[in-house]
Design a protein around this motif. Structure first.
Motif, PDB file in Angstrom:
ATOM      1  N   LEU A  77      -5.780  29.406  21.327  1.00 21.30           N
ATOM      2  CA  LEU A  77      -4.324  29.530  21.386  1.00 21.30           C
ATOM      3  C   LEU A  77      -3.730  28.384  22.193  1.00 21.30           C
ATOM      4  O   LEU A  77      -2.743  27.754  21.796  1.00 21.30           O
ATOM      5  CB  LEU A  77      -3.961  30.882  22.007  1.00 21.30           C
ATOM      6  CG  LEU A  77      -2.528  31.328  21.806  1.00 21.30           C
ATOM      7  CD1 LEU A  77      -2.228  31.480  20.329  1.00 21.30           C
ATOM      8  CD2 LEU A  77      -2.277  32.639  22.537  1.00 21.30           C
ATOM      9  N   THR A  78      -4.370  28.077  23.338  1.00 21.28           N
ATOM     10  CA  THR A  78      -3.894  26.980  24.181  1.00 21.28           C
ATOM     11  C   THR A  78      -3.985  25.652  23.437  1.00 21.28           C
ATOM     12  O   THR A  78      -3.067  24.835  23.495  1.00 21.28           O
ATOM     13  CB  THR A  78      -4.723  26.908  25.462  1.00 21.28           C
ATOM     14  OG1 THR A  78      -4.728  28.189  26.065  1.00 21.28           O
ATOM     15  CG2 THR A  78      -4.150  25.895  26.420  1.00 21.28           C
ATOM     16  N   ALA A 138      -0.985  23.204  22.580  1.00 23.33           N
ATOM     17  CA  ALA A 138      -0.994  21.801  23.006  1.00 23.33           C
ATOM     18  C   ALA A 138      -0.781  20.892  21.808  1.00 23.33           C
ATOM     19  O   ALA A 138      -0.006  19.925  21.865  1.00 23.33           O
ATOM     20  CB  ALA A 138      -2.304  21.470  23.714  1.00 23.33           C
ATOM     21  N   ALA A 139      -1.473  21.204  20.701  1.00 19.29           N
ATOM     22  CA  ALA A 139      -1.345  20.376  19.509  1.00 19.29           C
ATOM     23  C   ALA A 139       0.096  20.405  18.995  1.00 19.29           C
ATOM     24  O   ALA A 139       0.680  19.367  18.674  1.00 19.29           O
ATOM     25  CB  ALA A 139      -2.305  20.859  18.428  1.00 19.29           C
ATOM     26  N   PHE A 140       0.676  21.625  18.975  1.00 21.57           N
ATOM     27  CA  PHE A 140       2.053  21.742  18.491  1.00 21.57           C
ATOM     28  C   PHE A 140       3.007  20.954  19.381  1.00 21.57           C
ATOM     29  O   PHE A 140       3.860  20.208  18.890  1.00 21.57           O
ATOM     30  CB  PHE A 140       2.472  23.213  18.434  1.00 21.57           C
ATOM     31  CG  PHE A 140       3.875  23.415  17.942  1.00 21.57           C
ATOM     32  CD1 PHE A 140       4.154  23.423  16.585  1.00 21.57           C
ATOM     33  CD2 PHE A 140       4.929  23.542  18.840  1.00 21.57           C
ATOM     34  CE1 PHE A 140       5.442  23.581  16.125  1.00 21.57           C
ATOM     35  CE2 PHE A 140       6.227  23.699  18.382  1.00 21.57           C
ATOM     36  CZ  PHE A 140       6.475  23.720  17.025  1.00 21.57           C
ATOM     37  N   THR A 141       2.854  21.127  20.708  1.00 19.17           N
ATOM     38  CA  THR A 141       3.739  20.416  21.630  1.00 19.17           C
ATOM     39  C   THR A 141       3.619  18.912  21.441  1.00 19.17           C
ATOM     40  O   THR A 141       4.627  18.191  21.397  1.00 19.17           O
ATOM     41  CB  THR A 141       3.409  20.787  23.088  1.00 19.17           C
ATOM     42  OG1 THR A 141       3.285  22.203  23.182  1.00 19.17           O
ATOM     43  CG2 THR A 141       4.488  20.308  24.037  1.00 19.17           C
ATOM     44  N   ALA A 142       2.363  18.424  21.319  1.00 19.17           N
ATOM     45  CA  ALA A 142       2.157  16.988  21.164  1.00 19.17           C
ATOM     46  C   ALA A 142       2.816  16.489  19.879  1.00 19.17           C
ATOM     47  O   ALA A 142       3.526  15.476  19.879  1.00 19.17           O
ATOM     48  CB  ALA A 142       0.661  16.679  21.142  1.00 19.17           C
ATOM     49  N   LEU A 143       2.611  17.231  18.779  1.00 23.89           N
ATOM     50  CA  LEU A 143       3.214  16.851  17.509  1.00 23.89           C
ATOM     51  C   LEU A 143       4.731  16.819  17.611  1.00 23.89           C
ATOM     52  O   LEU A 143       5.400  15.902  17.127  1.00 23.89           O
ATOM     53  CB  LEU A 143       2.811  17.859  16.429  1.00 23.89           C
ATOM     54  CG  LEU A 143       1.665  17.447  15.518  1.00 23.89           C
ATOM     55  CD1 LEU A 143       1.341  18.573  14.559  1.00 23.89           C
ATOM     56  CD2 LEU A 143       2.077  16.195  14.749  1.00 23.89           C
ATOM     57  N   TYR A 144       5.265  17.849  18.272  1.00 22.81           N
ATOM     58  CA  TYR A 144       6.722  17.971  18.408  1.00 22.81           C
ATOM     59  C   TYR A 144       7.282  16.786  19.190  1.00 22.81           C
ATOM     60  O   TYR A 144       8.267  16.164  18.789  1.00 22.81           O
ATOM     61  CB  TYR A 144       7.046  19.286  19.121  1.00 22.81           C
ATOM     62  CG  TYR A 144       8.450  19.763  18.890  1.00 22.81           C
ATOM     63  CD1 TYR A 144       8.707  20.854  18.081  1.00 22.81           C
ATOM     64  CD2 TYR A 144       9.522  19.113  19.481  1.00 22.81           C
ATOM     65  CE1 TYR A 144       9.989  21.282  17.859  1.00 22.81           C
ATOM     66  CE2 TYR A 144      10.813  19.536  19.267  1.00 22.81           C
ATOM     67  CZ  TYR A 144      11.035  20.619  18.457  1.00 22.81           C
ATOM     68  OH  TYR A 144      12.321  21.043  18.241  1.00 22.81           O
ATOM     69  N   LEU A 145       6.611  16.482  20.333  1.00 23.58           N
ATOM     70  CA  LEU A 145       7.059  15.353  21.154  1.00 23.58           C
ATOM     71  C   LEU A 145       7.030  14.066  20.333  1.00 23.58           C
ATOM     72  O   LEU A 145       7.970  13.275  20.357  1.00 23.58           O
ATOM     73  CB  LEU A 145       6.157  15.204  22.381  1.00 23.58           C
ATOM     74  CG  LEU A 145       6.357  16.216  23.497  1.00 23.58           C
ATOM     75  CD1 LEU A 145       5.336  15.991  24.603  1.00 23.58           C
ATOM     76  CD2 LEU A 145       7.764  16.090  24.061  1.00 23.58           C
ATOM     77  N   LEU A 146       5.935  13.885  19.599  1.00 25.22           N
ATOM     78  CA  LEU A 146       5.785  12.684  18.789  1.00 25.22           C
ATOM     79  C   LEU A 146       6.912  12.602  17.752  1.00 25.22           C
ATOM     80  O   LEU A 146       7.538  11.566  17.568  1.00 25.22           O
ATOM     81  CB  LEU A 146       4.420  12.733  18.082  1.00 25.22           C
ATOM     82  CG  LEU A 146       3.740  11.397  17.846  1.00 25.22           C
ATOM     83  CD1 LEU A 146       3.426  10.746  19.189  1.00 25.22           C
ATOM     84  CD2 LEU A 146       2.474  11.595  17.040  1.00 25.22           C
ATOM     85  N   LEU A 163       9.803  28.007  18.773  1.00 23.55           N
ATOM     86  CA  LEU A 163       8.403  27.591  18.731  1.00 23.55           C
ATOM     87  C   LEU A 163       8.081  26.622  19.866  1.00 23.55           C
ATOM     88  O   LEU A 163       7.040  26.730  20.514  1.00 23.55           O
ATOM     89  CB  LEU A 163       8.087  26.932  17.381  1.00 23.55           C
ATOM     90  CG  LEU A 163       7.946  27.904  16.211  1.00 23.55           C
ATOM     91  CD1 LEU A 163       7.739  27.146  14.918  1.00 23.55           C
ATOM     92  CD2 LEU A 163       6.750  28.832  16.461  1.00 23.55           C
ATOM     93  N   LEU A 164       9.000  25.679  20.114  1.00 19.98           N
ATOM     94  CA  LEU A 164       8.780  24.715  21.190  1.00 19.98           C
ATOM     95  C   LEU A 164       8.631  25.433  22.529  1.00 19.98           C
ATOM     96  O   LEU A 164       7.697  25.194  23.291  1.00 19.98           O
ATOM     97  CB  LEU A 164       9.947  23.722  21.240  1.00 19.98           C
ATOM     98  CG  LEU A 164       9.918  22.727  22.395  1.00 19.98           C
ATOM     99  CD1 LEU A 164       8.722  21.810  22.266  1.00 19.98           C
ATOM    100  CD2 LEU A 164      11.200  21.905  22.432  1.00 19.98           C
ATOM    101  N   VAL A 165       9.568  26.361  22.792  1.00 17.12           N
ATOM    102  CA  VAL A 165       9.536  27.067  24.074  1.00 17.12           C
ATOM    103  C   VAL A 165       8.289  27.944  24.173  1.00 17.12           C
ATOM    104  O   VAL A 165       7.638  27.998  25.220  1.00 17.12           O
ATOM    105  CB  VAL A 165      10.816  27.902  24.253  1.00 17.12           C
ATOM    106  CG1 VAL A 165      10.718  28.780  25.484  1.00 17.12           C
ATOM    107  CG2 VAL A 165      12.025  26.998  24.361  1.00 17.12           C
ATOM    108  N   LEU A 166       7.926  28.598  23.062  1.00 17.19           N
ATOM    109  CA  LEU A 166       6.726  29.437  23.065  1.00 17.19           C
ATOM    110  C   LEU A 166       5.488  28.599  23.378  1.00 17.19           C
ATOM    111  O   LEU A 166       4.656  28.966  24.212  1.00 17.19           O
ATOM    112  CB  LEU A 166       6.575  30.128  21.711  1.00 17.19           C
ATOM    113  CG  LEU A 166       5.428  31.124  21.585  1.00 17.19           C
ATOM    114  CD1 LEU A 166       5.656  32.291  22.520  1.00 17.19           C
ATOM    115  CD2 LEU A 166       5.284  31.626  20.159  1.00 17.19           C
ATOM    116  N   ALA A 167       5.377  27.422  22.743  1.00 20.97           N
ATOM    117  CA  ALA A 167       4.214  26.559  22.974  1.00 20.97           C
ATOM    118  C   ALA A 167       4.172  26.105  24.426  1.00 20.97           C
ATOM    119  O   ALA A 167       3.121  26.138  25.076  1.00 20.97           O
ATOM    120  CB  ALA A 167       4.271  25.361  22.030  1.00 20.97           C
TER     121      ALA A 167
END
Lengths: 327, 309
Positions: free
Chosen positions: B27-28, B32-40, B288-292
């Motif tokens: 889950l972590t 992390a993957a989602f957050t990184a993708l989002y930031l990118l 989703l961003l906040v959840l991640a």
């Protein structure tokens, strides 16, 4: 005891003085009050005369004292936007906000406590895990999004509940209530759920962890050893002991609910104080903003004071600790 | 000396325990993957977004209210549909996320700097200074942060003219949110400083005659950064929500530089006419961003908590 109460009272008064000072500064340094009152054809002499009459030439400490005196008498100025006395304006919006906040708190308690008890009793049950997951998602969803989702589902798609306003309100003297009509009650459902959902998850988590803790204690084992039924153990032994923190937290959260009502009232166009405040921020309507600031500060100071004093009354350990700390 | 101690702190932060707990939690890793993708995605928005929503030449009012591409009237190139001005919703989300993330990060950094500074002073100086800072913190903590942010925003709005406010809106937001979150950092840092300042390395530094400011910044600070990092991660989610809420209420960033909250507010007007995608997709992106970010914060808190090992 007296020293503690006095110190808390002194702190409360200090907070209120700072907040009034901020409001006073807002009044005096934002725009020119004279310009807000007179037309363009007023001469400079007349303006100066008006300034003197209104006491705007007096030294600042004197004006601050007068401001406090007026505020204490409920005289909070006139709204720039609505051209109505702020005191009356806020008073007319107060019932809507209080009814909404109360309904939200009742919802949070009535749903949150049973959910928490269930999760505490059966922490590994699938339903308990579902509750836990929902509460995590609930914490991550901002209040206004929850409101929008509820509107989308219940007002737009299913078309069974109204999405804005208070429905039909009945006047009881100066108090208007939406609790006496079917339309008013229906209009209350979605806003109350939106406002109470966060507090509900909070209460659920709290009751769950308290229940888990209490169920491990010796007196629960002893009660079981005495052959008491599960029901008696769970409800009159375990639940009762978890309720003290729950009641405290709910009390403290009441202020937060009233503050967060600003968001819910905007989403649902609920005609309460919060909506009034947001509109006055958008229009830089200083008298309304300043009065709301003072009112909310007063509310929080009173709630915190009462909770602190109650703690002191309920928990004898504090009474022993305090003098030692002070010395 | 300074680089040595900060390297040691870094080495401790990247300790194998943490790496292990990261590897063992799918889950972590997903968060992390989602957050990184989002930031990118947010950073590269000008290059990867299908459309520049602020370039009027690229907009066509005929595209207004196009539904998402999988619906009957959907149109290729408008994956998530288009809003009232014919702007591609996916593009506005990518651009809006830049504003949301910028305000979120900047206000967390501001709160962190302020809180660490005041916490160090409070813990190290003690006495009247400590008492004063902590009383102010107590009082502020008794009010919800969003209310304080709202009030600071309202006050500045009163102080500066509407036009100036439009230009300064992002700064005003960062300052209001930053000022409403410093207390947690100050309290944590103060508590840790009280423990650290009696340890031998601090006494030794004092004996060789280093000035207090130097001792605090070079010796004490690196040793209290772990918990601060945890608070900062959890706060990032809260800060992003606060920004979105203020913008949704219409007192955040102006609609000329919309954030996710502004987009949701704009879309909210069209909810009843059936154009749900204008508000639901930015809302989903925000949630989703906040959840991640929250999941990452929870993981970091547990990983850095020695009691759980």
């Amino acid at each position: 005891m007296i020293a503690f109460v006095l110190r808390r009272l002194l702190q409360a008064v200090a907070v209120m003085l700072v907040v009034s000072l901020i409001s006073f500064a807002l009044f005096n340094f934002v725009g020119d009050p004279i310009n807000n009152m007179v037309g363009q054809e007023t001469t400079l002499d007349e303006r100066a005369e008006l300034r003197r009459q209104l006491g705007l030439e007096d030294p600042i400490p004197l004006r601050f004292a007068r401001f406090i005196g007026n505020a204490l008498q409920g005289n909070l100025g006139v709204s720039y936007r609505m051209a109505e006395p702020v005191g009356r304006l806020i008073l007319s919006r107060l019932p809507a906000t209080l009814e909404l906040s109360l309904a939200a708190a009742v919802f949070a308690l009535l749903v949150g406590v049973p959910m928490g008890v269930y999760c505490g009793l059966y922490p590994r049950a699938p339903l308990a895990r579902l509750f836990q997951a929902v509460s995590l998602v609930g914490v991550s969803l901002p209040t206004f999004l929850i409101g929008i989702l509820l509107i989308l589902i219940f007002a737009v798609h299913l078309n069974i509940l109204p999405s804005f306003g208070r429905g039909e309100a009945v006047a009881l003297g100066w108090w208007t209530t939406g609790l006496l009509t079917a339309a008013g009650l229906k209009a209350l459902i979605l806003p109350a759920i939106t406002l109470g959902l966060f507090q509900m998850t909070l209460i659920m988590r709290l009751v769950r962890s308290e229940m888990l803790e209490v169920l491990r204690t010796d007196y629960i084992k002893f009660a079981r050893a005495r052959g008491l039924s599960n029901r008696a153990v769970h409800f009159s032994h375990a639940l009762r002991n978890t309720l003290v923190p729950v009641i405290t937290i709910t009390g403290l959260q009441l202020g937060a609910i009233i503050a967060f009502a600003v968001i819910t009232e905007t989403v649902f166009q609920w005609p309460g104080m919060g909506l009034l405040f947001i509109q006055s921020v958008q229009f830089a309507d200083v008298p309304v903003m300043a009065s709301y600031l003072i009112l909310i500060a007063l509310l929080f100071v009173i709630i915190n004071l009462v909770v602190d004093l109650l703690y002191y009354a309920v928990d004898p350990r504090l009474r022993l600790d305090r003098p030692g700390k002070a010395a | 000396m300074a680089s040595g101690s900060s390297e040691r702190a870094l080495a401790r932060a990247w300790d194998s325990d943490i790496a292990y707990s990261f590897r063992s939690s799918p889950l972590t890793m997903a968060a992390a993957a989602f957050t990184a993708l989002y930031l990118l995605g947010a950073m590269l928005a000008p290059w990867i977004a299908p459309q520049d929503p602020f370039d009027l030449k690229q907009l066509d009012l005929l595209n207004a209210f196009l539904p998402p591409v999988w619906e009957v009237e959907g149109k290729a190139g408008f994956l998530l549909g288009a809003d009232d001005q014919g702007r591609d919703v996916l593009s506005t989300i990518l651009y809006g996320s830049r504003v949301s993330l910028l305000v979120g990060f900047a206000s967390v950094v501001l709160a962190m700097l302020l809180g660490i500074g005041l916490g160090l002073i409070s813990g190290y100086a003690g006495g009247a200074v400590d008492a004063f800072i902590m009383r102010v913190a107590d009082v502020q903590l008794s009010f919800p942060a969003i209310l304080i942010a709202l009030l600071i925003d309202g006050v500045t709005r009163g102080l500066i003219s509407a036009q100036r406010h439009e230009e300064l809106a992002v700064f005003v937001l960062v300052i209001s949110i930053g000022l409403s979150f410093w207390v947690q950092y100050a309290r944590t840092v103060r508590g840790l400083v009280l423990v650290e300042k009696n340890k031998e390395y601090v006494l030794a530094a004092r004996v060789i005659g280093l000035p207090p400011a130097l001792i605090m910044l070079r010796h004490v600070l690196p040793n209290v950064l772990g918990p601060v990092l945890v608070i900062a991660t959890i706060n990032l989610g809260v800060a992003i929500i606060t920004e979105a809420t203020l913008s949704f209420l219409g007192v955040g960033v102006p609609s000329t530089q919309p954030s996710l909250g502004t987009l949701i507010r704009i879309g909210n007007d069209y909810l009843f006419s059936g154009e749900w995608w204008i508000t639901i997709f930015p809302g989903a992106a925000l949630a989703l961003l906040v959840l991640a970010v929250n999941l990452l914060g929870d993981w970091l808190r547990d990983a850095l908590n020695p009691k759980l090992h």
